[in-house]
Write a protein that holds these residues in place. Sequence first.
Motif, PDB file in Angstrom:
ATOM      1  N   THR A 194      22.607  53.646  33.759  1.00 40.02           N
ATOM      2  CA  THR A 194      21.236  54.082  33.487  1.00 40.02           C
ATOM      3  C   THR A 194      20.572  53.167  32.471  1.00 40.02           C
ATOM      4  O   THR A 194      19.400  52.784  32.617  1.00 40.02           O
ATOM      5  CB  THR A 194      21.244  55.529  32.969  1.00 40.02           C
ATOM      6  N   GLY A 195      21.324  52.775  31.451  1.00 41.72           N
ATOM      7  CA  GLY A 195      20.760  51.934  30.405  1.00 41.72           C
ATOM      8  C   GLY A 195      20.376  50.552  30.882  1.00 41.72           C
ATOM      9  O   GLY A 195      19.305  50.032  30.540  1.00 41.72           O
ATOM     10  N   TRP A 233      21.438  54.012  42.182  1.00 40.47           N
ATOM     11  CA  TRP A 233      21.411  54.953  41.064  1.00 40.47           C
ATOM     12  C   TRP A 233      20.847  56.306  41.516  1.00 40.47           C
ATOM     13  O   TRP A 233      21.398  57.367  41.173  1.00 40.47           O
ATOM     14  CB  TRP A 233      20.566  54.389  39.921  1.00 40.47           C
ATOM     15  N   LEU A 281      13.955  56.306  31.883  1.00 43.99           N
ATOM     16  CA  LEU A 281      15.408  56.118  31.927  1.00 43.99           C
ATOM     17  C   LEU A 281      16.001  56.049  30.523  1.00 43.99           C
ATOM     18  O   LEU A 281      17.138  56.479  30.299  1.00 43.99           O
ATOM     19  CB  LEU A 281      15.748  54.842  32.702  1.00 43.99           C
ATOM     20  N   ALA A 287      28.639  51.603  26.458  1.00 41.44           N
ATOM     21  CA  ALA A 287      27.533  52.559  26.433  1.00 41.44           C
ATOM     22  C   ALA A 287      26.810  52.516  25.091  1.00 41.44           C
ATOM     23  O   ALA A 287      25.569  52.534  25.034  1.00 41.44           O
ATOM     24  CB  ALA A 287      28.050  53.962  26.710  1.00 41.44           C
ATOM     25  N   GLN A 300      18.714  49.308  24.142  1.00 46.61           N
ATOM     26  CA  GLN A 300      17.527  50.087  24.522  1.00 46.61           C
ATOM     27  C   GLN A 300      16.762  50.566  23.294  1.00 46.61           C
ATOM     28  O   GLN A 300      15.526  50.501  23.251  1.00 46.61           O
ATOM     29  CB  GLN A 300      17.937  51.307  25.348  1.00 46.61           C
ATOM     30  N   VAL A 345      26.138  56.181  31.609  1.00 42.02           N
ATOM     31  CA  VAL A 345      25.209  55.730  30.564  1.00 42.02           C
ATOM     32  C   VAL A 345      24.987  54.227  30.688  1.00 42.02           C
ATOM     33  O   VAL A 345      23.855  53.744  30.537  1.00 42.02           O
ATOM     34  CB  VAL A 345      25.768  56.081  29.170  1.00 42.02           C
ATOM     35  N   ASN A 379      18.759  58.532  29.258  1.00 40.71           N
ATOM     36  CA  ASN A 379      20.036  57.980  28.842  1.00 40.71           C
ATOM     37  C   ASN A 379      20.525  58.584  27.534  1.00 40.71           C
ATOM     38  O   ASN A 379      21.724  58.769  27.333  1.00 40.71           O
ATOM     39  CB  ASN A 379      19.938  56.456  28.710  1.00 40.71           C
ATOM     40  N   TRP A 380      19.602  58.896  26.631  1.00 40.23           N
ATOM     41  CA  TRP A 380      20.001  59.577  25.394  1.00 40.23           C
ATOM     42  C   TRP A 380      20.561  60.962  25.717  1.00 40.23           C
ATOM     43  O   TRP A 380      21.564  61.385  25.123  1.00 40.23           O
ATOM     44  CB  TRP A 380      18.823  59.698  24.440  1.00 40.23           C
ATOM     45  N   LEU A 410      22.937  51.317  24.902  1.00 39.64           N
ATOM     46  CA  LEU A 410      21.976  52.257  24.326  1.00 39.64           C
ATOM     47  C   LEU A 410      21.377  51.686  23.044  1.00 39.64           C
ATOM     48  O   LEU A 410      20.198  51.903  22.751  1.00 39.64           O
ATOM     49  CB  LEU A 410      22.656  53.600  24.054  1.00 39.64           C
ATOM     50  N   SER A 453      17.268  50.639  32.937  1.00 41.76           N
ATOM     51  CA  SER A 453      16.119  50.823  32.055  1.00 41.76           C
ATOM     52  C   SER A 453      15.689  49.490  31.450  1.00 41.76           C
ATOM     53  O   SER A 453      14.496  49.161  31.401  1.00 41.76           O
ATOM     54  CB  SER A 453      16.474  51.820  30.946  1.00 41.76           C
TER      55      SER A 453
END
Length: 351
Positions: free
Chosen positions: A26-27, A330, A45, A90, A97, A23, A49-50, A94, A30
Amino acid sequence: MRALLRHVRDSVEQLSPGYFSMVMATGILSLAAHLMGVPLLANALFALNWVLFVIIGVLALLHVYWHPKLVREDLFDHLRAPGFFTFVAACSILGSQSLLLGGSLRLATLLGGIGLLTWVGFTYTIFTVLTVKQNKPGLDRGINGGWLLAVVATQSMAVLAALISNHMPQPLRLEMNFFALSMWLWGGMLYIWMMSLIFYRYTFFAFSPADLSPPYWINMGAMAISTLAGSLLILNTPHAPYLNSMLPFIKGFTVFYWATGTWWIPMLVALAIWRHGVRQFPFTYDPMYWGAVFPLGMYAVSTLRMMEAMNLPFLGKLPHAMFAIGMTAWVLLFIGQLRALRRHWAASSRA
């Protein structure tokens, strides 16, 4: 149905506490895409990610419910315990984001609150346990770059607080920036403590290819996120007068963190070549490699923010190059993850 539940139970038995690094990776990529003006990739992304956060979160809860003894053993283990801090980071990433891409202050605040509570719980549980336990490994077997996840988690709280503060009225804005400043300073102190031990382990103990695990890339990632937090504090100076009085100090340490993180990149590349090229250590998919993707994306984001905060246009395309490398890594890891899942399910079906 029972067969499915049994399969899921067996699958989560060895779930690593550091799996939330997926996470994190990916975050941050993004957010890098968002800052570089690639909204389609950033939003894709973000949505993914969610999904990853929910899936890994459910699996982690099932792991706690079905295998509490293993969770307790992880908390008592010098090498695995720091992996729990990936959940804190994470939540923070998130949350960032959700604020910057989703426009939701409520979600960002909720995730920040969860992250802060778990940060307090993990910090004082893990370090207390590792202090008072009787049987401890030697330094050469008890520390690696994964310990710096505690620094990453701390600085991630500083980053999210600095971002949220811009949407808060006074005096809460002042208080949020002071919290961000305090976490930034503590994270820097924690890095100095831990990095001293890690560097000592590097240079004065025998080092095998197996010892050079992917979490060593956090050596650089911890400095990159410290750079990001410092850059955001510089940008927030107009909203907090006490930051203005500390501006030369904040700028100096922000560049100090960035320079240290930059120094680590060639070193880590050289060690990776030694591990896989010289010593022929097999390169196979390992979930821990997500901890190596995160620093690449974080370096890109932190460099972009530092360029903005300190007017450093001569750094040019450096963050774009790191973002491209991070995205390539990634994609390769995500393909590896899907293949690993397919092999695992195929083996379970035959059993």
